[in-house]
Design an enzyme around this catalytic site. Structure first.
Site, mmCIF file in Angstrom:
data_model
loop_
_atom_site.group_PDB
_atom_site.id
_atom_site.type_symbol
_atom_site.label_atom_id
_atom_site.label_comp_id
_atom_site.label_asym_id
_atom_site.label_seq_id
_atom_site.Cartn_x
_atom_site.Cartn_y
_atom_site.Cartn_z
ATOM 1 N N TRP A 33 -18.622 10.303 -2.991
ATOM 2 C CA TRP A 33 -19.237 11.596 -2.695
ATOM 3 C C TRP A 33 -18.417 12.462 -1.751
ATOM 4 O O TRP A 33 -18.756 13.614 -1.540
ATOM 5 C CB TRP A 33 -20.631 11.369 -2.082
ATOM 6 C CG TRP A 33 -20.640 10.326 -0.996
ATOM 7 C CD1 TRP A 33 -20.993 9.006 -1.134
ATOM 8 C CD2 TRP A 33 -20.263 10.473 0.373
ATOM 9 N NE1 TRP A 33 -20.847 8.333 0.054
ATOM 10 C CE2 TRP A 33 -20.406 9.220 1.013
ATOM 11 C CE3 TRP A 33 -19.818 11.552 1.151
ATOM 12 C CZ2 TRP A 33 -20.118 8.995 2.355
ATOM 13 C CZ3 TRP A 33 -19.529 11.340 2.495
ATOM 14 C CH2 TRP A 33 -19.683 10.078 3.086
ATOM 15 N N ASN A 34 -17.371 11.919 -1.130
ATOM 16 C CA ASN A 34 -16.697 12.737 -0.108
ATOM 17 C C ASN A 34 -15.776 13.801 -0.714
ATOM 18 O O ASN A 34 -15.663 14.903 -0.211
ATOM 19 C CB ASN A 34 -15.959 11.868 0.915
ATOM 20 C CG ASN A 34 -14.948 10.936 0.295
ATOM 21 O OD1 ASN A 34 -15.018 10.626 -0.901
ATOM 22 N ND2 ASN A 34 -14.007 10.480 1.076
ATOM 23 N N GLU B 229 -9.441 1.942 -4.292
ATOM 24 C CA GLU B 229 -9.049 2.880 -3.224
ATOM 25 C C GLU B 229 -10.142 2.788 -2.172
ATOM 26 O O GLU B 229 -11.206 3.388 -2.325
ATOM 27 C CB GLU B 229 -8.968 4.313 -3.771
ATOM 28 C CG GLU B 229 -7.905 4.548 -4.809
ATOM 29 C CD GLU B 229 -6.501 4.478 -4.247
ATOM 30 O OE1 GLU B 229 -6.343 4.397 -3.011
ATOM 31 O OE2 GLU B 229 -5.557 4.480 -5.052
ATOM 32 N N LEU B 230 -9.886 2.045 -1.105
ATOM 33 C CA LEU B 230 -10.977 1.745 -0.173
ATOM 34 C C LEU B 230 -10.773 2.451 1.173
ATOM 35 O O LEU B 230 -9.964 3.347 1.289
ATOM 36 C CB LEU B 230 -11.094 0.232 -0.033
ATOM 37 C CG LEU B 230 -11.189 -0.502 -1.388
ATOM 38 C CD1 LEU B 230 -11.309 -1.997 -1.195
ATOM 39 C CD2 LEU B 230 -12.335 0.028 -2.240
ATOM 40 N N GLU C 5 -2.962 5.816 -7.079
ATOM 41 C CA GLU C 5 -3.323 6.924 -7.966
ATOM 42 C C GLU C 5 -2.350 8.051 -7.649
ATOM 43 O O GLU C 5 -1.961 8.240 -6.497
ATOM 44 C CB GLU C 5 -4.771 7.356 -7.712
ATOM 45 C CG GLU C 5 -5.766 6.282 -8.125
ATOM 46 C CD GLU C 5 -7.227 6.674 -7.918
ATOM 47 O OE1 GLU C 5 -7.510 7.549 -7.079
ATOM 48 O OE2 GLU C 5 -8.085 6.084 -8.600
HETATM 49 P P1 NAD Z 1 -21.728 2.534 0.683
HETATM 50 O O1 NAD Z 1 -20.864 1.402 1.055
HETATM 51 O O2 NAD Z 1 -23.167 2.275 0.409
HETATM 52 O O3 NAD Z 1 -21.164 3.288 -0.621
HETATM 53 C C1 NAD Z 1 -19.846 3.698 -0.742
HETATM 54 C C2 NAD Z 1 -19.655 4.206 -2.182
HETATM 55 O O4 NAD Z 1 -19.793 3.115 -3.078
HETATM 56 C C3 NAD Z 1 -20.700 5.216 -2.642
HETATM 57 O O5 NAD Z 1 -20.052 6.182 -3.434
HETATM 58 C C4 NAD Z 1 -21.700 4.395 -3.466
HETATM 59 O O6 NAD Z 1 -22.311 5.142 -4.492
HETATM 60 C C5 NAD Z 1 -20.803 3.337 -4.062
HETATM 61 N N1 NAD Z 1 -21.452 2.062 -4.289
HETATM 62 C C6 NAD Z 1 -22.233 1.368 -3.421
HETATM 63 N N2 NAD Z 1 -22.614 0.187 -3.957
HETATM 64 C C7 NAD Z 1 -22.061 0.131 -5.213
HETATM 65 C C8 NAD Z 1 -22.080 -0.824 -6.257
HETATM 66 N N3 NAD Z 1 -22.710 -2.005 -6.138
HETATM 67 N N4 NAD Z 1 -21.413 -0.528 -7.406
HETATM 68 C C9 NAD Z 1 -20.737 0.635 -7.545
HETATM 69 N N5 NAD Z 1 -20.677 1.572 -6.583
HETATM 70 C C10 NAD Z 1 -21.326 1.328 -5.419
HETATM 71 O O7 NAD Z 1 -21.599 3.574 1.844
HETATM 72 P P2 NAD Z 1 -21.976 5.102 1.980
HETATM 73 O O8 NAD Z 1 -23.037 5.239 3.019
HETATM 74 O O9 NAD Z 1 -22.184 5.796 0.677
HETATM 75 O O10 NAD Z 1 -20.600 5.609 2.564
HETATM 76 C C11 NAD Z 1 -20.188 5.181 3.841
HETATM 77 C C12 NAD Z 1 -18.957 4.339 3.802
HETATM 78 O O11 NAD Z 1 -18.308 4.349 2.551
HETATM 79 C C13 NAD Z 1 -17.976 4.905 4.783
HETATM 80 O O12 NAD Z 1 -18.049 4.181 5.970
HETATM 81 C C14 NAD Z 1 -16.636 4.788 4.132
HETATM 82 O O13 NAD Z 1 -15.948 3.693 4.654
HETATM 83 C C15 NAD Z 1 -16.907 4.497 2.687
HETATM 84 N N6 NAD Z 1 -16.444 5.536 1.758
HETATM 85 C C16 NAD Z 1 -15.124 5.590 1.507
HETATM 86 C C17 NAD Z 1 -14.649 6.543 0.642
HETATM 87 C C18 NAD Z 1 -13.174 6.634 0.330
HETATM 88 O O14 NAD Z 1 -12.706 7.705 -0.027
HETATM 89 N N7 NAD Z 1 -12.433 5.545 0.407
HETATM 90 C C19 NAD Z 1 -15.518 7.441 0.041
HETATM 91 C C20 NAD Z 1 -16.888 7.357 0.321
HETATM 92 C C21 NAD Z 1 -17.338 6.382 1.184
#
Ligand code: NAD
Length: 476
Positions: A150-151, A249-250, A457
């Site tokens: 989502w970012n 990409e984490l 990527e």
């Molecule tokens: P989260 O860990 O719940 O989710 C992160 C992402 O993963 C979201 O887009 C979510 O939809 C997806 N996701 C979650 N569980 C999944 C599953 N079982 N299967 C497939 N997709 C799944 O955390 P959040 O509250 O949405 O975001 C916060 C954390 O996520 C941040 O601390 C950051 O580290 C990380 N994040 C990283 C990026 C990046 O560009 N690397 C992007 C978004 C979030």
């Protein structure tokens, strides 16, 4: 003003029609602005079947044909950037200039893939025996399942789609339910650009349910995920247990090393807007600032002054430089880092708290006097928070920068070539940017090492994760 949201399966846009729906919020107001339909199990199976069927013809398509589609996507993206950007600001929160800028930059991504897909070459290996021809072919891996965050809703999704489409793969993409409009717009772009039905399919739902269903399907041969380390490790483990390829990409926790011999004015001028871009919800956001003793006081004073001048507000307002956090859950998460730091004796020099009132607003925040083992210095804050600490020697700064399990982006500012070389070779990171902020371009590889992921990527590496290597040997 905000567009209708759809699933996109086998070339058809599908609306609610009695499906389970999820509220989509405007993070600047907390108001519900739309309903997002979730895919049923039947929808997921239809998407899988469509992607499998489409792969049979798309894998035989000429690179020229794929290139034409990607070029058209770029052209349409530029035309539609103002509308796509506006909707993205409404569901994700970032300032309008950042949203439209994201779409414009991503047109470059589509164009780069359009160019590079015509250069997916194999090779000829000289044989040991007369009459034998040895060929190395590169073939699309097949149906891919992708999960984008989502970012950067537009950016993260278009990179995955362009790489798959350009390589001759087909894809089922689950976009971010929190900020869905940009991904629906992307599906429309590919549709309008003439992508055949089934090559791209877009689904929404409960992330764990959708990913379980897709990854377990024998149709899917490759997984691509951008998001948190915890979820990435779980999905990578699942993919590995089924012997499927994955690109991950984490998260990161980008260090910034500022040496005594750096141009401090230039560094601060670049770093402050970069730190608070997208309210710090960026995997390559600079988060841990290691500043050498000789320039520490000056750097901190200048950084704090410029941070206090960052205008926070609704991303649709022209003077806003930082919008709200994308979800209400992020407000508590970010505050938790600051509480932890303060209980360990850190000093808050700017911001430090949520902004009262409607929306998920948080003050641009700077902390100093941080313990190296405080949460802010060891876990990714993913918010508008900068932690600044001192260092004496460059060796010590590099050791501390490398002390975490992350290895995505890293930054340094120095006037010395010797320091720059030591930093470039010493930092354990997928990307190192010295004296400027230059990464995430279409033509450069983007990716992390250690816990920050697997694979790249962008750049000429972009198709590697979407291609199998086949060796053919033939006796005439
Ligand atoms: P989260 O860990 O719940 O989710 C992160 C992402 O993963 C979201 O887009 C979510 O939809 C997806 N996701 C979650 N569980 C999944 C599953 N079982 N299967 C497939 N997709 C799944 O955390 P959040 O509250 O949405 O975001 C916060 C954390 O996520 C941040 O601390 C950051 O580290 C990380 N994040 C990283 C990026 C990046 O560009 N690397 C992007 C978004 C979030």
């Amino acid at each position: 003003m905000y567009p209708a949201l759809h699933l996109y399966i086998d070339g058809q846009f599908i609306s609610g029609d009695g499906r389970r729906e999820q509220d989509v919020f405007n993070p600047a107001s907390g108001q519900v602005i739309a309903k997002l339909p979730h895919a049923t199990t039947q929808d997921l199976d239809r998407a899988l079947a469509a992607a499998a069927r489409a792969f049979e013809s798309w894998k035989k398509s000429s690179p020229l044909e794929r290139s034409k589609v990607l070029r058209k996507v770029a052209e349409l993206a530029r035309e539609r950037a103002p509308d796509i950007g506006r909707a993205m600001t409404m569901d994700q929160g970032k300032p309008l200039a950042e949203s439209t800028g994201e779409v414009m930059l991503c047109a470059d991504h589509a164009e780069w893939h359009a160019e590079e897909c015509r250069r997916i070459y194999g090779r000829v290996i000289p044989a040991r025996m007369d009459g034998v021809r040895q060929l190395v072919l590169r073939e699309p891996v097949g149906v891919c399942a992708a999960f984008s965050p989502w970012n950067f809703p537009f950016n993260q999704a278009i990179r995955k789609i362009s790489a798959a489409v350009g390589a001759g793969c087909t894809m089922i993409l689950k976009g971010p339910e929190d900020a869905p409009s940009a991904v629906v717009a992307l599906a429309q772009l590919f549709h309008d650009a003439g992508l055949p039905p089934g090559v791209l399919n877009l689904v929404w739902g409960v992330p764990s349910e959708v990913s379980d269903h897709l990854i377990n399907s024998p149709i899917v041969r490759k997984i691509s995920f951008t998001g948190s380390v915890a979820v990435g490790k779980m999905l990578a483990a699942k993919a590995a247990s089924l012997m499927k390829r994955s690109t991950m990409e984490l998260g990161g926790h980008a260090p910034v090393i500022v040496c005594d011999d750096a141009d401090i004015d230039a560094a601060v001028k670049l770093l402050v807007p970069f730190k608070f871009r997208n309210a710090g919800q960026v995997c390559i956001s600079p988060t841990r600032f290691y500043v050498q003793e000789g320039v520490y006081e000056r750097f901190v004073a200048d950084f704090v002054a410029k941070t206090k001048a960052v205008k926070v507000g609704d991303g649709l307002h022209a003077d806003t430089r930082m919008g709200p956090l994308a979800q209400s859950r992020r407000v508590g998460a970010v505050a938790g880092f600051i509480d932890d730091a303060q209980t360990r004796g850190a000093t808050v020099l700017a911001g430090g708290a949520p902004i009262p009132g409607q929306g998920n607003f948080f003050e641009p925040t700077v902390l100093t006097d941080l313990a190296d083992d405080s949460r802010l210095m060891t876990e990714e804050p993913f918010g508008p928070v900068a932690g600044i600490v001192r260092f004496k020697t460059l060796d010590d700064a590099i050791r501390r920068a490398n002390s975490l399990p992350f290895g995505l982006a890293s930054y340094a500012f120095t006037g010395s070539t010797r320091n720059a070389q030591a930093i470039a070779s010493g930092l354990e990171a997928g990307m190192v940017s010295i004296n400027h902020l230059g990464m995430a371009l279409a033509e450069t590889p983007f990716g992390g090492i250690k816990d920050s992921g697997i694979g790249s990527e962008g750049g000429s590496e972009t198709f590697d994760g979407y291609l199998n290597t086949k060796f053919v040997t033939q006796l005439n």
